[in-house]
Design an enzyme around this catalytic site. Sequence first.
Site, short mmCIF file in Angstrom:
data_model
loop_
_atom_site.label_atom_id
_atom_site.label_comp_id
_atom_site.label_asym_id
_atom_site.label_seq_id
_atom_site.Cartn_x
_atom_site.Cartn_y
_atom_site.Cartn_z
N ARG A 1 3.60 -0.58 -4.90
CA ARG A 1 3.95 -0.50 -3.59
C ARG A 1 1.90 -1.48 -3.35
O ARG A 1 1.81 -1.95 -2.65
CB ARG A 1 2.93 0.41 -2.55
CG ARG A 1 4.41 1.27 -2.71
CD ARG A 1 4.59 2.31 -1.58
NE ARG A 1 4.90 1.71 -0.15
CZ ARG A 1 5.60 1.20 0.35
NH1 ARG A 1 6.79 1.94 -0.26
NH2 ARG A 1 5.34 0.79 1.53
N LYS B 1 12.43 -14.23 -12.23
CA LYS B 1 12.42 -13.30 -12.75
C LYS B 1 10.82 -13.63 -13.25
O LYS B 1 10.14 -12.59 -14.16
CB LYS B 1 13.54 -12.11 -13.42
CG LYS B 1 14.20 -11.03 -12.89
CD LYS B 1 13.70 -10.08 -12.32
CE LYS B 1 13.48 -9.99 -11.04
NZ LYS B 1 13.78 -9.78 -10.44
N CYS C 1 0.65 -0.94 0.06
CA CYS C 1 -0.13 -0.12 0.19
C CYS C 1 0.41 1.31 -0.34
O CYS C 1 1.90 1.04 0.72
CB CYS C 1 -0.99 0.13 1.37
SG CYS C 1 -2.04 -1.54 1.38
N LYS D 1 5.62 -4.30 -4.41
CA LYS D 1 7.40 -4.46 -4.03
C LYS D 1 8.62 -4.33 -2.70
O LYS D 1 9.07 -4.95 -2.76
CB LYS D 1 7.85 -2.58 -5.05
CG LYS D 1 9.26 -3.01 -4.88
CD LYS D 1 9.39 -1.76 -5.68
CE LYS D 1 11.36 -1.54 -6.21
NZ LYS D 1 11.42 -3.25 -6.72
N HIS E 1 19.49 -35.40 -10.32
CA HIS E 1 18.02 -36.12 -9.24
C HIS E 1 16.83 -36.24 -9.65
O HIS E 1 16.44 -36.42 -8.28
CB HIS E 1 18.85 -35.15 -8.07
CG HIS E 1 20.44 -35.98 -8.25
ND1 HIS E 1 20.64 -36.81 -7.38
CD2 HIS E 1 21.41 -34.89 -8.38
CE1 HIS E 1 22.49 -37.19 -7.41
NE2 HIS E 1 22.53 -35.99 -8.13
N TRP F 1 -2.36 -2.49 -1.34
CA TRP F 1 -2.73 -4.45 -1.75
C TRP F 1 -3.34 -4.59 -0.67
O TRP F 1 -2.78 -4.69 0.26
CB TRP F 1 -0.68 -4.07 -2.05
CG TRP F 1 -0.89 -5.87 -2.24
CD1 TRP F 1 -0.18 -5.75 -3.03
CD2 TRP F 1 -0.48 -6.34 -1.38
NE1 TRP F 1 -0.19 -7.65 -3.69
CE2 TRP F 1 -0.14 -7.95 -2.23
CE3 TRP F 1 -0.06 -6.86 0.02
CZ2 TRP F 1 0.64 -9.35 -1.92
CZ3 TRP F 1 0.46 -8.06 0.77
CH2 TRP F 1 -0.32 -9.23 0.37
N GLU G 1 17.89 -16.24 -9.92
CA GLU G 1 17.17 -15.03 -10.15
C GLU G 1 16.25 -14.62 -11.14
O GLU G 1 15.25 -14.25 -11.64
CB GLU G 1 19.23 -13.87 -9.71
CG GLU G 1 18.03 -12.77 -9.97
CD GLU G 1 16.81 -11.92 -8.97
OE1 GLU G 1 16.06 -12.88 -8.26
OE2 GLU G 1 16.00 -10.83 -9.49
N ASN H 1 -1.03 1.65 5.79
CA ASN H 1 -0.55 0.80 5.44
C ASN H 1 0.22 0.19 6.13
O ASN H 1 0.84 0.76 7.61
CB ASN H 1 1.23 1.53 4.33
CG ASN H 1 1.71 0.67 3.85
OD1 ASN H 1 2.01 -1.14 3.98
ND2 ASN H 1 3.11 0.98 4.69
N GLY H 2 0.02 -1.38 6.29
CA GLY H 2 0.07 -2.42 7.18
C GLY H 2 -0.86 -3.20 7.84
O GLY H 2 -1.72 -3.05 7.16
N GLU I 1 8.27 -13.87 -11.83
CA GLU I 1 6.77 -12.54 -11.71
C GLU I 1 6.31 -11.96 -12.66
O GLU I 1 5.63 -11.46 -12.75
CB GLU I 1 7.70 -12.02 -9.98
CG GLU I 1 9.06 -11.47 -10.90
CD GLU I 1 9.83 -10.79 -9.68
OE1 GLU I 1 9.09 -10.37 -8.84
OE2 GLU I 1 11.16 -10.79 -9.68
#
Length: 613
Positions: free
Chosen positions: A29, A486, A2, A608, A505, A76, A482, A102-103, A489
Amino acid sequence: MCGIFGIVTNQNISVGKIALDGIKRLEYRGYDSCGIVSQHKGKLYIKKDSGKIDDIHKKMKLDDLPGKLALAHTRWATHGAPTKINSHPQIDCSGKIAIIHNGIIENFIELKEHLISNGHDFKSETDTEVIPHLIEDAMKEGLSLRSAIFNALKKCKGAYGVAICHADHPDEIFVVRKESPLVVGIEEGKTTYCASDIPAFLPYTQKCYILDDDEIAILRPGEVEFLELNSEKKVKKNAIHVDWSIDAAEKGGYEHFMLKEIYEQPEALKRTLAIPQASIEIFADMLLSAKNVYITAAGTSYHASLAGKFIISKFLGKYIQEMECSEFQTQLKDCLEQDSLIIALSQSGETVDTIEAVRWAKENANVKILTITNVVGSSLTRYSDHVIVTQAGPEIGVAATKTYTTQVLTLALVGITIARKRNVIPASEIECYHEALKNTPEIVKNFLANNIHLIRNIVKNLEKSLNFFFLSRGISIATAKEGGLKMKEIACRFIEGYSAAHAKHGPISLVRKGFPIIFIAPPDETYQRLIGNVAEFKARGGKIISLVIQSDKIIADMSNITIPIPQPGDKYHNLISPITFIPALQLLAYYAALEQGLDPDKPQNLAKTVTVH
Ligand code: F6R
């Protein structure tokens, strides 16, 4: 998660427009709903809905609001689905108090039950809504707005950043911070801003204050007052001047922030190379004197820690134990040793699990914390004994790109400094490693300038394959992981970044004719064995795409497609390959997203900064 933005001014400017622009800069955010409130002549004017900011703006003209004070929010969702009613601002029963948040208010259920039994009418499913009702309750008992806010927030448990306004208070915004980022920007005597992140008000001012936990700021036009939440005493704070350019927070001609930030890497690396050596030395000395060393982070930062751990341990002569931050406490609760040192990596410095890991460690043992972050004054820095700020500049794209390469570079600078201090390699070799590090901006720049066409072709080639592997060995496992992250996402594909040796394996059973495998293959000490792995996958019909240095012959010849990285094949450059090889995979993910009609700046379900457990 948020984004919060607030403005209060005595100037003749459109607060609606500025607030709208502010949350657009914070959209990374969260972007499942948004809302704006302004105050004018004793009334609050609210516009909010679910969806993306641009779409809501088209429907509702979010910037068309009267007054000289506005709050805006991009959400969010945590508690309550992303619906209009759950979007912020949330208000009290009288409609006079508005709040953006936010939170998470952890004890909201008991607070809500109590408020309902006191006659409050709740409209949303959010935890946020308890706050305006708590303030209303306290004001009914005769408290002033200011005292009611103190009273209400002392009852709220959890992590939050909030901004509050009242219909009868035309020139006051109350901002409170508890473990969720909040900054205040100021144009002296004219306008004051608050936001979750500095870029939101960067076009208007570079002078800002960073709120600490349990602090309240009262914003008035062109001035601000700080108070402690618990003691209600005044706090004296020094302003900081941020030298990020306004441009850095805008797209600057690129279609997406992600692409812009991929292209900013050469400059970001150059700035990171200029981090004062004295600061690197402190970091190195602390590592040298520590008994045990851990490195912890989340997501992309965790992958940077894998590469960094490899480089530093090579010279440190001690094993560095990497640990995902969310596992740190669970796995170490019975065995965290005294005199340990923890390296914490976080581009935002606000990832709640990373903060919790270091806070827990500090409370339970005599440990030192070394932090690498991209954000000056971020929460993580408060628990740290020494901090290095990577010089990536603001990163707006949800996918971490330039912050990753600058994190790895920072850790590599520490590694080489340790090599010098311990005298483990001759001075001439130290010089060669330094040269290789200094070459990273140019190598990345050359790659980006010459390979877009190739990457786009590969994307077209891969279009039908939803799943494939990125495989490698040694230090490049970090690059494989990494690159895979990418792709997941941004391009919504299940790509596994894995050890090429380990892939035998189990995962190799997925390989069929034409199944793509991307090998990350710098010519380091693992190269000979990687040749064998390439052969195994090729023999089973796999389509081999290899990321190799330009002069590579062997793996290049075995591959259907090669992506050439313009760097020498010596051991010095091999060690920095996590920095120089990753831009190819960042671009691959970016163009794969575009090919599928996805917005690379707004990957689904992601925010983010992850400030909830
Ligand atoms: C992926 C990404 C995330 C973050 C992770 C940690 O592109 O950005 O995986 O790396 O959420 O964030 P920080 O580094 O801010 O702690």
